[in-house]
Design an enzyme around this catalytic site. Structure first.
Site, PDB file in Angstrom:
ATOM      1  N   HIS A  98      -7.714   4.728   2.020  1.00 16.21           N
ATOM      2  CA  HIS A  98      -7.225   4.524   0.655  1.00 16.21           C
ATOM      3  C   HIS A  98      -7.491   5.724  -0.239  1.00 16.21           C
ATOM      4  O   HIS A  98      -7.239   5.672  -1.453  1.00 16.21           O
ATOM      5  CB  HIS A  98      -7.860   3.263   0.066  1.00 16.21           C
ATOM      6  CG  HIS A  98      -7.539   2.028   0.846  1.00 16.21           C
ATOM      7  ND1 HIS A  98      -6.412   1.266   0.609  1.00 16.21           N
ATOM      8  CD2 HIS A  98      -8.179   1.435   1.885  1.00 16.21           C
ATOM      9  CE1 HIS A  98      -6.381   0.258   1.463  1.00 16.21           C
ATOM     10  NE2 HIS A  98      -7.442   0.337   2.252  1.00 16.21           N
ATOM     11  N   ASP A 100     -14.061   6.316   6.343  1.00 12.85           N
ATOM     12  CA  ASP A 100     -12.688   5.815   6.420  1.00 12.85           C
ATOM     13  C   ASP A 100     -11.992   6.164   5.100  1.00 12.85           C
ATOM     14  O   ASP A 100     -12.285   5.580   4.057  1.00 12.85           O
ATOM     15  CB  ASP A 100     -12.704   4.305   6.649  1.00 12.85           C
ATOM     16  CG  ASP A 100     -11.307   3.708   6.750  1.00 12.85           C
ATOM     17  OD1 ASP A 100     -10.318   4.425   6.499  1.00 12.85           O
ATOM     18  OD2 ASP A 100     -11.203   2.504   7.053  1.00 12.85           O
ATOM     19  N   HIS A 108     -14.369  -2.205   5.789  1.00 11.38           N
ATOM     20  CA  HIS A 108     -13.171  -2.879   6.292  1.00 11.38           C
ATOM     21  C   HIS A 108     -13.427  -3.522   7.657  1.00 11.38           C
ATOM     22  O   HIS A 108     -14.298  -3.103   8.415  1.00 11.38           O
ATOM     23  CB  HIS A 108     -12.033  -1.865   6.395  1.00 11.38           C
ATOM     24  CG  HIS A 108     -10.712  -2.453   6.744  1.00 11.38           C
ATOM     25  ND1 HIS A 108     -10.227  -2.495   8.035  1.00 11.38           N
ATOM     26  CD2 HIS A 108      -9.765  -3.034   5.960  1.00 11.38           C
ATOM     27  CE1 HIS A 108      -9.036  -3.067   8.038  1.00 11.38           C
ATOM     28  NE2 HIS A 108      -8.727  -3.406   6.792  1.00 11.38           N
ATOM     29  N   ASN A 115       0.811  -1.222   0.000  1.00 16.13           N
ATOM     30  CA  ASN A 115       0.000   0.000   0.000  1.00 16.13           C
ATOM     31  C   ASN A 115       0.844   1.273   0.000  1.00 16.13           C
ATOM     32  O   ASN A 115       0.367   2.337   0.392  1.00 16.13           O
ATOM     33  CB  ASN A 115      -0.923   0.011   1.210  1.00 16.13           C
ATOM     34  CG  ASN A 115      -1.937  -1.123   1.177  1.00 16.13           C
ATOM     35  OD1 ASN A 115      -2.454  -1.465   0.121  1.00 16.13           O
ATOM     36  ND2 ASN A 115      -2.197  -1.719   2.324  1.00 16.13           N
ATOM     37  N   GLU A 173     -16.403   3.374   3.793  1.00 18.66           N
ATOM     38  CA  GLU A 173     -15.083   3.732   3.288  1.00 18.66           C
ATOM     39  C   GLU A 173     -15.258   4.724   2.150  1.00 18.66           C
ATOM     40  O   GLU A 173     -16.332   4.803   1.544  1.00 18.66           O
ATOM     41  CB  GLU A 173     -14.336   2.497   2.795  1.00 18.66           C
ATOM     42  CG  GLU A 173     -14.014   1.479   3.878  1.00 18.66           C
ATOM     43  CD  GLU A 173     -13.217   0.295   3.348  1.00 18.66           C
ATOM     44  OE1 GLU A 173     -12.093   0.503   2.834  1.00 18.66           O
ATOM     45  OE2 GLU A 173     -13.740  -0.840   3.423  1.00 18.66           O
ATOM     46  N   SER A 178     -11.339  -0.931   0.236  1.00 18.97           N
ATOM     47  CA  SER A 178      -9.981  -1.452   0.333  1.00 18.97           C
ATOM     48  C   SER A 178      -9.705  -2.659  -0.546  1.00 18.97           C
ATOM     49  O   SER A 178      -8.545  -2.905  -0.890  1.00 18.97           O
ATOM     50  CB  SER A 178      -9.681  -1.823   1.788  1.00 18.97           C
ATOM     51  OG  SER A 178     -10.615  -2.766   2.278  1.00 18.97           O
ATOM     52  N   LYS A 200      -0.141   4.040   4.515  1.00 20.69           N
ATOM     53  CA  LYS A 200      -0.306   3.794   3.089  1.00 20.69           C
ATOM     54  C   LYS A 200       0.371   4.914   2.296  1.00 20.69           C
ATOM     55  O   LYS A 200       1.572   4.864   2.070  1.00 20.69           O
ATOM     56  CB  LYS A 200      -1.780   3.610   2.757  1.00 20.69           C
ATOM     57  CG  LYS A 200      -2.353   2.356   3.439  1.00 20.69           C
ATOM     58  CD  LYS A 200      -3.806   2.166   3.187  1.00 20.69           C
ATOM     59  CE  LYS A 200      -4.288   0.825   3.746  1.00 20.69           C
ATOM     60  NZ  LYS A 200      -4.095   0.668   5.204  1.00 20.69           N
TER      61      LYS A 200
END
Length: 376
Positions: free
Chosen positions: A198, A195, A125, A39, A166, A170, A230
């Site tokens: 990413h 979240d 996640h 990541n 998210e 992910s 990440k």
């Protein structure tokens, strides 16, 4: 000899027969394989400036933070990082945790109570799922990216509510309809928790994240979580949002109160990574362009790949065994890809997970596509 753990042998054998047994792959420092599994989206983990930031912090503050954040574990580095993260992402305030996982546990638990309804996307996640399970709230799972379902669930609840999603998912790499979800929350008096693990560094202007891109980063009813492990090439997590929310987390979040603070070297590395990203905002665009190039190459090879919203791409496999074999063949050819099987993904949805990086070359992309397609 004690037999109290004999039941584990049967469980392990069941997992082996189902193709779900896992063994950590030990990575060497000099491994020259092409990495499409990690990541490190912006290629900052080994960036000299980021490494110097970690080393400088360790020399000044030592190797550990020495205690929880409310005892001795808060340094000036932590305060600087929180202020810089909030400013970069467009939030009012931020609080740094030891990991993105603990940040998600903190937000889902500290912002809910026994009278709260949590509405959670089915593809969220594991850290968000665990946060929901540990909370005292009623939890309703809604179909993936289904705003109408969120409206329906919220309309049947009279009380505080939290919608959890998210930004960039992910595993599959698709994106949440953040503006529509926020509108649903506004209509029903709910808060929105996103979240952005990413999304930070890969989406939005300068890589400031999906909430910044959607114009929601400074909204009073939105809270964001992120990770430093990440795009920022370090370790740790953060919660960003209204100042009063961050003050509440400081007083009530168990993973803040009782956990040892983030190591100074990690805070120093993350601060240096933010400096690099500010000076080189083109890295965020580069990772998106590389992800698009991977998608186009794989799609042209006949593979069913979804267009990515950030750095993550997903390739369905026929079975857990097929995913393992496919990933192993790629590794044999010098290309490392992620292999996701239940329980990391739902049953019957094993897949390869590929990640783009800003420092991948055209030759890297061409080689990866050729190998992945050839060993399919």
């Amino acid at each position: 000899m004690s037999t109290v753990f004999d039941w584990i042998d049967g469980r392990l054998e069941q997992r082996r027969r189902a193709g779900l047994h896992r063994t950590p792959r030990v990575r060497r420092a000099d491994d020259d394989a092409l990495d499409l599994a990690g990541n490190d989206y912006l290629g900052l983990t080994r960036h000299p400036q980021v490494v110097r930031g970690a080393v400088r912090a360790a020399r000044e503050w030592g190797t550990g933070s020495t205690g929880s954040r409310l005892v001795t574990g808060s340094t000036q580095l932590h305060r600087d990082l929180e202020e810089r993260l909030a400013g970069f992402c467009g939030a009012e305030s931020a609080l740094v945790f030891s990991s993105g996982y603990t940040a998600n546990l903190a937000a889902t638990n500290a912002l809910t109570g026994s009278d709260t309804l949590i509405v959670s996307d089915r593809h969220n996640h594991a850290s968000l799922i665990d946060g929901c399970r540990l909370s005292r709230a009623e939890v309703r799972i809604v179909p993936h990216r289904d705003v109408a379902a969120v409206h329906e669930v919220l309309s049947g609840h009279d009380g505080p509510a939290l919608v959890v999603t998210e930004s960039v998912f992910s595993v599959d790499g698709d994106t949440a309809p953040l503006r529509a979800l926020h509108q649903a929350c506004r209509e029903h008096g709910a808060a929105l928790l996103v979240d952005d693990a990413h999304g930070l560094g890969t989406t939005g202007p300068r890589g400031a994240g999906a909430l910044h891109a959607a114009g929601l980063a400074h909204e009073p009813d939105v809270v964001v979580t992120a990770t430093l492990s990440k795009s920022l090439g370090s370790q740790g997590g953060a919660v960003l949002g209204p100042h009063r929310v961050i003050q509440h987390l400081t007083q009530t979040a168990r993973t803040f109160i009782f956990d040892t603070g983030l190591a100074p070297s990690c805070a120093g590395a993350a601060l240096a990574a933010l400096d690099v990203l500010r000076a080189e905002p083109e890295r965020a665009e580069a990772v998106r362009n590389t992800a698009s190039a991977l998608h186009d190459g794989l799609a042209s090879s006949g593979l069913p790949v979804r267009r990515p919203g950030g750095a993550v791409l997903s390739l369905p496999a026929d079975s857990p065994e097929h995913a393992v074999a496919w990933a192993a063949r790629c590794r044999d050819e010098g290309v490392v890809v992620g292999c996701f099987r239940p329980p990391s993904v739902p049953d019957s949805s094993s897949r390869l997970r590929l990640t783009s990086r800003a420092d991948l070359t055209h030759q890297d992309v061409t080689r990866a596509v050729k190998v992945i397609a050839a060993v399919r």
